[in-house]
Design an enzyme around this catalytic site. Structure first.
Site, mmCIF file in Angstrom:
data_model
loop_
_atom_site.group_PDB
_atom_site.id
_atom_site.type_symbol
_atom_site.label_atom_id
_atom_site.label_comp_id
_atom_site.label_asym_id
_atom_site.label_seq_id
_atom_site.Cartn_x
_atom_site.Cartn_y
_atom_site.Cartn_z
ATOM 1 N N HIS B 83 5.970 -0.913 -6.776
ATOM 2 C CA HIS B 83 5.388 -1.663 -5.656
ATOM 3 C C HIS B 83 4.007 -1.141 -5.274
ATOM 4 C CE1 HIS B 83 9.473 -3.357 -4.027
ATOM 5 N NE2 HIS B 83 9.082 -3.910 -5.161
ATOM 6 N N ILE B 90 -0.488 -1.258 -1.558
ATOM 7 C CA ILE B 90 0.960 -1.087 -1.473
ATOM 8 C C ILE B 90 1.606 -2.403 -1.081
ATOM 9 C CG2 ILE B 90 2.830 0.190 -0.337
ATOM 10 C CD1 ILE B 90 0.525 2.159 0.595
ATOM 11 N N CYS B 91 2.691 -2.718 -1.769
ATOM 12 C CA CYS B 91 3.434 -3.918 -1.424
ATOM 13 C C CYS B 91 4.727 -3.466 -0.746
ATOM 14 C CB CYS B 91 3.699 -4.692 -2.712
ATOM 15 S SG CYS B 91 4.843 -6.022 -2.546
ATOM 16 N N LEU B 92 4.691 -3.424 0.592
ATOM 17 C CA LEU B 92 5.868 -2.968 1.334
ATOM 18 C C LEU B 92 6.034 -3.892 2.528
ATOM 19 C CD1 LEU B 92 8.049 -0.735 1.892
ATOM 20 C CD2 LEU B 92 6.323 0.432 3.253
#
Lengths: 314, 152
Positions: B83, B90-92
């Site tokens: 992610h 950041i892919c959160l």
């Protein structure tokens, strides 16, 4: 009123608004005054002129306009909001606080629940602080004759300096910008001197240096400040009304559980509100001393622990 | 409107105490902070490394999410994670516009990212990393990520 006057007043008001937007408050004030001569029954003309006069620091004028506007329209959030600011400026914190609270009530009870709530809530806090300051000054005066005398003479000098600047502004010797800058300079100087004197006294009185903390249950989980008007969500958590509304306008969810939550689901938490009020009353002004975000020290000794103010200015 | 007040309070707490593996590097103003995180167990993907996070705040923080990215320099690589793109984005979900909540704070974001790394076993980048890194010109907060899976 002769026909057409209402229209003429509206035209003048719009011109006034344009000048106001451009920061030409004197011209705006003049145009609003002309508008009022055409139509003295429109409460908005008075609040607009009050706002221009606020910028020009013509406090008495602000107060008269607000009272005139309120007479024409009682549910008048703006008028109470400007009124409170003028009252605090002329050092009438009791009146200012009741005006600010009235504005706050009108704001949270209005159907729009606008973001004004946060601004007005901050004003309420400022008024409470000003009110506390006066009481505190009295207390200190009674207890510590010498410190009080020193502070009073510093303050007298400061007020004299400000009056001098006002006089020079009045006579056209200096411009408004220059006057404002000089006033700010004098203010900083005065506060610095006063803090130094207080520091000296505080060091000789260590009991007052005790660090106190606001308990977590009185703190709003969003702003991290003590709450003035807590409201409870469906899951039982409480937040400051103005801040949770800001959040709900962006995302209609409970901040903790993410479940759907709307403004209408919020209920006042009266017991918690009373607990917050009682805590503030007992611990007096140090909780209020947070224009720059600190809530952790007695205002008299706050300068000992907060070099953090520098962050604000960057 | 709230940002500086709230951040000044967070800063006091951060300077006082932080969870293990999380450190405050730089907070000279209320616009941009740097934080370091380390993974505390012996996950071979991250052992011995320190990663640097850059937080960027708007005036509306914490109502609005902060922008959080990993930054790379000589001593701080971008952690390998399905992610985390190789440019540090950041892919959160909790950093996403809809996943953010104002009760989160700098510390809780650091803790979440730390545990996101701790629990990861895949030595890989997100699908399409190369193309994304080459073509992306958007600010992280304006990207709408498609969350491929929520298991990581």
């Amino acid at each position: 009123m002769p026909p057409g006057n209402e229209f003429a007043a509206e035209q003048l008001k719009n011109q006034g608004n344009t000048h106001f937007k451009n920061g030409d408050y004197e011209q705006a004030e003049a145009l609003y005054s002309q508008a009022i001569q055409k139509n003295s029954k429109n409460p908005l003309l008075f609040t607009n002129r009050a706002n221009a006069r606020l910028k020009l620091e013509k406090w008495e004028g602000v107060i008269n306009d607000c009272l005139a506007s309120i007479e024409l329209m009682t549910e008048n959030m703006k008028a109470y909001f400007y009124l409170a600011q003028a009252q605090i400026a002329i050092n009438h914190p009791n009146e200012a606080l009741s005006s600010a609270l009235r504005a706050y009530d009108l704001c949270v009870n209005s159907s729009q629940q606008t973001s004004n709530a946060a601004t007005i809530s901050a004003l309420v806090t400022r008024c409470k602080k000003a009110k506390w300051d006066i009481r505190e000054r009295e207390r200190v005066r009674r207890r510590q004759g010498l410190l009080a005398e020193l502070e009073a003479s510093l303050e007298t000098q400061y007020k004299k300096d400000v009056d001098d600047i006002e006089a020079r502004l009045e006579s056209g010797e200096i411009g408004r910008v220059e006057a404002t800058e000089e006033k700010q300079e004098r203010k900083t100087e005065f506060e610095q001197k006063r803090d130094d004197v207080r520091t000296a006294f505080a060091i000789s009185d260590p009991e007052n240096l005790e660090i106190r903390e606001v308990p977590d249950y009185l703190i709003d989980g969003i702003t991290f400040e003590i709450m003035n008007d807590p409201v409870v969500t469906k899951n039982g958590r409480s937040y400051e009304r103005a801040t949770i509304i800001e959040h709900l306008k962006r995302s209609a969810t409970d901040p903790l559980t993410r479940e759907p939550l709307s403004i209408n689901d919020l209920r006042p938490n009266i017991a918690l509100k009373e607990a917050c009020a009682e805590f503030m009353e007992k611990n007096k002004g140090w909780v209020y001393d947070c224009e720059d975000g600190e809530v952790d020290s007695d205002p008299r000794w706050a300068h000992l622990s907060c070099a953090r103010k520098d962050y604000e200015r960057t | 409107m709230f940002a500086s007040k709230r951040l000044s309070k967070e800063l006091i707490k951060l300077q006082d105490k932080l969870p293990p593996g999380i450190a405050l590097v730089k907070a000279d103003d209320f616009r941009e902070w740097l934080m370091d995180i380390r993974v505390m167990d012996d996950n071979p993907l991250y052992s011995g490394q320190t990663y640097r996070l850059k937080f960027t705040f708007t005036q509306s923080y914490p109502i609005e999410a902060p922008e959080v990215v990993f930054v790379r320099d000589e001593s701080h690589p971008i952690p390998m994670h399905p992610h985390i793109y190789s440019n540090g984005i950041i892919c959160l979900d909790l950093l996403d516009r809809t996943g953010w909540s104002p009760v989160h704070n700098v510390e809780s974001v650091c803790v979440s990212l730390q545990s996101m790394l701790t629990s990861n076993t895949k030595n890989e980048r997100p699908p399409g990393d190369e193309a994304f890194v080459r073509n992306n010109t958007q600010r992280p907060r304006d990207i709408s990520f498609v969350f491929h899976d929520n298991s990581v």
